[in-house]
Design a protein around this motif. Structure first.
Motif, PDB file in Angstrom:
ATOM      1  N   MET A  42     -43.212  32.762 -19.366  1.00  0.00           N
ATOM      2  CA  MET A  42     -44.009  32.385 -20.012  1.00  0.00           C
ATOM      3  C   MET A  42     -44.997  33.351 -19.797  1.00  0.00           C
ATOM      4  O   MET A  42     -46.166  34.114 -20.856  1.00  0.00           O
ATOM      5  N   GLN A  43     -45.358  34.096 -18.123  1.00  0.00           N
ATOM      6  CA  GLN A  43     -46.480  34.720 -18.002  1.00  0.00           C
ATOM      7  C   GLN A  43     -46.448  35.569 -18.116  1.00  0.00           C
ATOM      8  O   GLN A  43     -46.618  36.920 -18.920  1.00  0.00           O
TER       9      GLN A  43
ATOM     10  N   TYR B 290     -44.015  37.017 -20.693  1.00  0.00           N
ATOM     11  CA  TYR B 290     -44.050  36.946 -22.460  1.00  0.00           C
ATOM     12  C   TYR B 290     -45.183  36.644 -22.660  1.00  0.00           C
ATOM     13  O   TYR B 290     -45.875  37.844 -23.943  1.00  0.00           O
ATOM     14  N   THR B 291     -46.617  36.733 -22.068  1.00  0.00           N
ATOM     15  CA  THR B 291     -48.035  36.620 -23.249  1.00  0.00           C
ATOM     16  C   THR B 291     -48.405  37.834 -22.454  1.00  0.00           C
ATOM     17  O   THR B 291     -48.886  39.007 -23.362  1.00  0.00           O
ATOM     18  N   GLU B 292     -48.304  38.931 -20.847  1.00  0.00           N
ATOM     19  CA  GLU B 292     -48.240  39.586 -21.115  1.00  0.00           C
ATOM     20  C   GLU B 292     -47.360  41.022 -21.807  1.00  0.00           C
ATOM     21  O   GLU B 292     -48.524  41.897 -21.856  1.00  0.00           O
TER      22      GLU B 292
ATOM     23  N   ARG C 247     -48.846  39.628 -25.911  1.00  0.00           N
ATOM     24  CA  ARG C 247     -50.428  39.498 -26.094  1.00  0.00           C
ATOM     25  C   ARG C 247     -50.474  38.446 -27.171  1.00  0.00           C
ATOM     26  O   ARG C 247     -51.332  37.909 -27.594  1.00  0.00           O
ATOM     27  N   TYR C 248     -49.489  36.955 -26.973  1.00  0.00           N
ATOM     28  CA  TYR C 248     -48.335  36.255 -28.004  1.00  0.00           C
ATOM     29  C   TYR C 248     -49.057  35.111 -26.932  1.00  0.00           C
ATOM     30  O   TYR C 248     -48.326  35.088 -25.707  1.00  0.00           O
ATOM     31  N   ALA C 249     -49.673  34.278 -26.801  1.00  0.00           N
ATOM     32  CA  ALA C 249     -49.750  32.748 -25.687  1.00  0.00           C
ATOM     33  C   ALA C 249     -49.731  31.528 -26.569  1.00  0.00           C
ATOM     34  O   ALA C 249     -49.576  31.106 -27.455  1.00  0.00           O
TER      35      ALA C 249
END
Length: 76
Positions: free
Chosen positions: A28-29, A31-33, A36-38
């Protein structure tokens, strides 16, 4: 009373949610980095039937219920 404070349940749910994504190979971390989707939690509902007590052992699992435009999880 030695019962678990109600706010801690959300922490347990978050651990289960991250474990579910990790099980399917999604960091998750990262992927978000990278994208830019959370995946923020926008709604939660808890029905407290029986409280956890200090030092209880329990299992909290997350199950994907829907994954189209949004991801809906059932946490048990």
């Amino acid at each position: 009373m030695q019962i678990v404070w109600h706010g801690n349940y959300l922490k347990y749910f978050e651990v289960a949610r991250w474990a579910l994504f990790k099980k399917y190979g999604v960091d998750m971390q990262r992927y978000t980095e990278d994208t830019r989707y959370a995946f923020p939690v926008v709604r939660s509902m808890i029905k407290h039937i029986w409280p956890l007590r200090f030092d209880d052992e329990f299992t909290c699992t997350a199950v994907v219920r829907e994954a189209r435009v949004k991801i809906v999880l059932d946490l048990r």
